[in-house]
Design a protein around this motif. Structure first.
Motif, short mmCIF file in Angstrom:
data_model
loop_
_atom_site.label_atom_id
_atom_site.label_comp_id
_atom_site.label_asym_id
_atom_site.label_seq_id
_atom_site.Cartn_x
_atom_site.Cartn_y
_atom_site.Cartn_z
N GLU A 191 4.45 -2.93 13.02
CA GLU A 191 3.47 -3.61 12.17
C GLU A 191 2.86 -4.74 12.97
N THR A 192 1.58 -4.64 13.26
CA THR A 192 0.90 -5.69 14.02
C THR A 192 0.27 -6.74 13.12
N ASN A 193 -0.08 -6.35 11.90
CA ASN A 193 -0.62 -7.29 10.90
C ASN A 193 -0.07 -6.88 9.54
N ALA A 194 0.50 -7.84 8.83
CA ALA A 194 0.98 -7.57 7.48
C ALA A 194 -0.22 -7.57 6.53
N LEU A 195 -0.34 -6.53 5.73
CA LEU A 195 -1.44 -6.40 4.77
C LEU A 195 -1.29 -7.47 3.69
N HIS A 196 -2.38 -8.20 3.44
CA HIS A 196 -2.35 -9.24 2.40
C HIS A 196 -3.70 -9.26 1.68
N PHE A 197 -3.68 -9.13 0.38
CA PHE A 197 -4.90 -9.13 -0.43
C PHE A 197 -5.33 -10.52 -0.87
N GLY A 198 -4.57 -11.54 -0.56
CA GLY A 198 -4.91 -12.89 -1.02
C GLY A 198 -4.45 -13.10 -2.45
N LYS A 199 -5.30 -13.75 -3.26
CA LYS A 199 -4.95 -14.03 -4.66
C LYS A 199 -5.69 -13.07 -5.58
N ILE A 200 -5.00 -12.70 -6.68
CA ILE A 200 -5.57 -11.81 -7.69
C ILE A 200 -5.36 -12.44 -9.06
N ARG A 201 -6.25 -12.14 -10.00
CA ARG A 201 -6.08 -12.62 -11.37
C ARG A 201 -4.76 -12.15 -11.92
N LEU A 202 -4.15 -12.93 -12.80
CA LEU A 202 -2.81 -12.68 -13.32
C LEU A 202 -2.73 -11.57 -14.36
N ALA A 203 -3.83 -11.28 -15.04
CA ALA A 203 -3.82 -10.37 -16.19
C ALA A 203 -3.57 -8.91 -15.80
N SER A 204 -2.85 -8.21 -16.64
CA SER A 204 -2.66 -6.77 -16.48
C SER A 204 -4.03 -6.09 -16.48
N GLY A 205 -4.22 -5.13 -15.60
CA GLY A 205 -5.51 -4.45 -15.48
C GLY A 205 -6.40 -5.02 -14.41
N SER A 206 -6.04 -6.18 -13.83
CA SER A 206 -6.83 -6.75 -12.74
C SER A 206 -6.72 -5.85 -11.51
N THR A 207 -7.83 -5.73 -10.79
CA THR A 207 -7.87 -4.87 -9.60
C THR A 207 -8.59 -5.58 -8.48
N CYS A 208 -8.03 -5.46 -7.28
CA CYS A 208 -8.63 -6.03 -6.08
C CYS A 208 -8.78 -4.90 -5.07
N THR A 209 -9.98 -4.75 -4.53
CA THR A 209 -10.25 -3.69 -3.57
C THR A 209 -10.61 -4.31 -2.23
N MET A 210 -9.94 -3.82 -1.17
CA MET A 210 -10.22 -4.28 0.20
C MET A 210 -10.87 -3.12 0.95
N ASP A 211 -11.97 -3.43 1.67
CA ASP A 211 -12.63 -2.38 2.46
C ASP A 211 -12.10 -2.35 3.89
N ASN A 212 -12.61 -1.44 4.70
CA ASN A 212 -12.10 -1.25 6.07
C ASN A 212 -12.42 -2.41 7.01
N ALA A 213 -13.20 -3.38 6.56
CA ALA A 213 -13.48 -4.58 7.36
C ALA A 213 -12.63 -5.77 6.90
N GLY A 214 -11.85 -5.59 5.82
CA GLY A 214 -11.00 -6.65 5.31
C GLY A 214 -11.64 -7.49 4.23
#
Length: 168
Positions: free
Chosen positions: A39-62
């Protein structure tokens, strides 16, 4: 006359075993090492809203979109290096997400050895053939993170994903 026929039939049966022969052959195999993963970089999405159903999408550029903080300094594409491969080896690369108590991760990836580039989807085997120099394969991991059960502010959460390289 019956005795002569029986005797000659018995001689014929026993004489066939005199002409038997055998020869030894060899079975061969080529060995190779299993690939290694780093593993050269650990995947991290940052912060996401707390509510159930919240979705965060990361593209191939980060870059992230959806219910996440696009300015978070922790955002990072995942990076996996696969090495120890033989030249011109045909394989399937499969990256599969999973669910934890609170999250579901559906990965997408881009795999390249500098010559070939393939994009994978969650759990789908994608054919890949190493180049003639057996260059390492770099896999960038991104995708979609979803909140299944409400999160607690300030707590860290994670979910597993698996990278599988299976030779054809």
């Amino acid at each position: 006359m019956n005795k002569k026929i029986l005797v000659s039939a018995a001689l014929a049966l026993s004489s066939t075993t005199l002409f038997a022969s055998n020869q030894t052959f060899q079975a061969s195999i080529n060995g190779w090492s299993e690939p290694t993963f780093a593993e050269t970089n650990a995947l991290h999405f940052g912060k996401i809203r707390l509510a159930s159903g919240s979705t965060c999408t990361m593209d191939n550029a980060g870059a992230v979109t959806g219910d996440c903080d696009a300015s978070d300094a922790n955002i990072q594409l995942g990076g996996i290096t696969v090495s120890g491969l033989a030249p011109n080896s045909a394989m399937n690369i499969t990256v599969s997400g999973s669910s934890s108590a609170n999250l579901t991760f559906a990965p997408a990836t881009t795999a390249t050895d500098g010559t070939s580039t393939e994009t994978t989807a969650n759990g789908v085997a994608t054919a890949f053939t190493t180049d003639g120099s057996a260059s390492d394969i770099t896999i960038n991991v991104y995708g979609q993170m979803s909140v299944d059960t409400a999160l607690t502010a300030g707590a860290d959460y994670s979910v597993d994903y698996t990278v599988d390289v299976s030779f054809q």
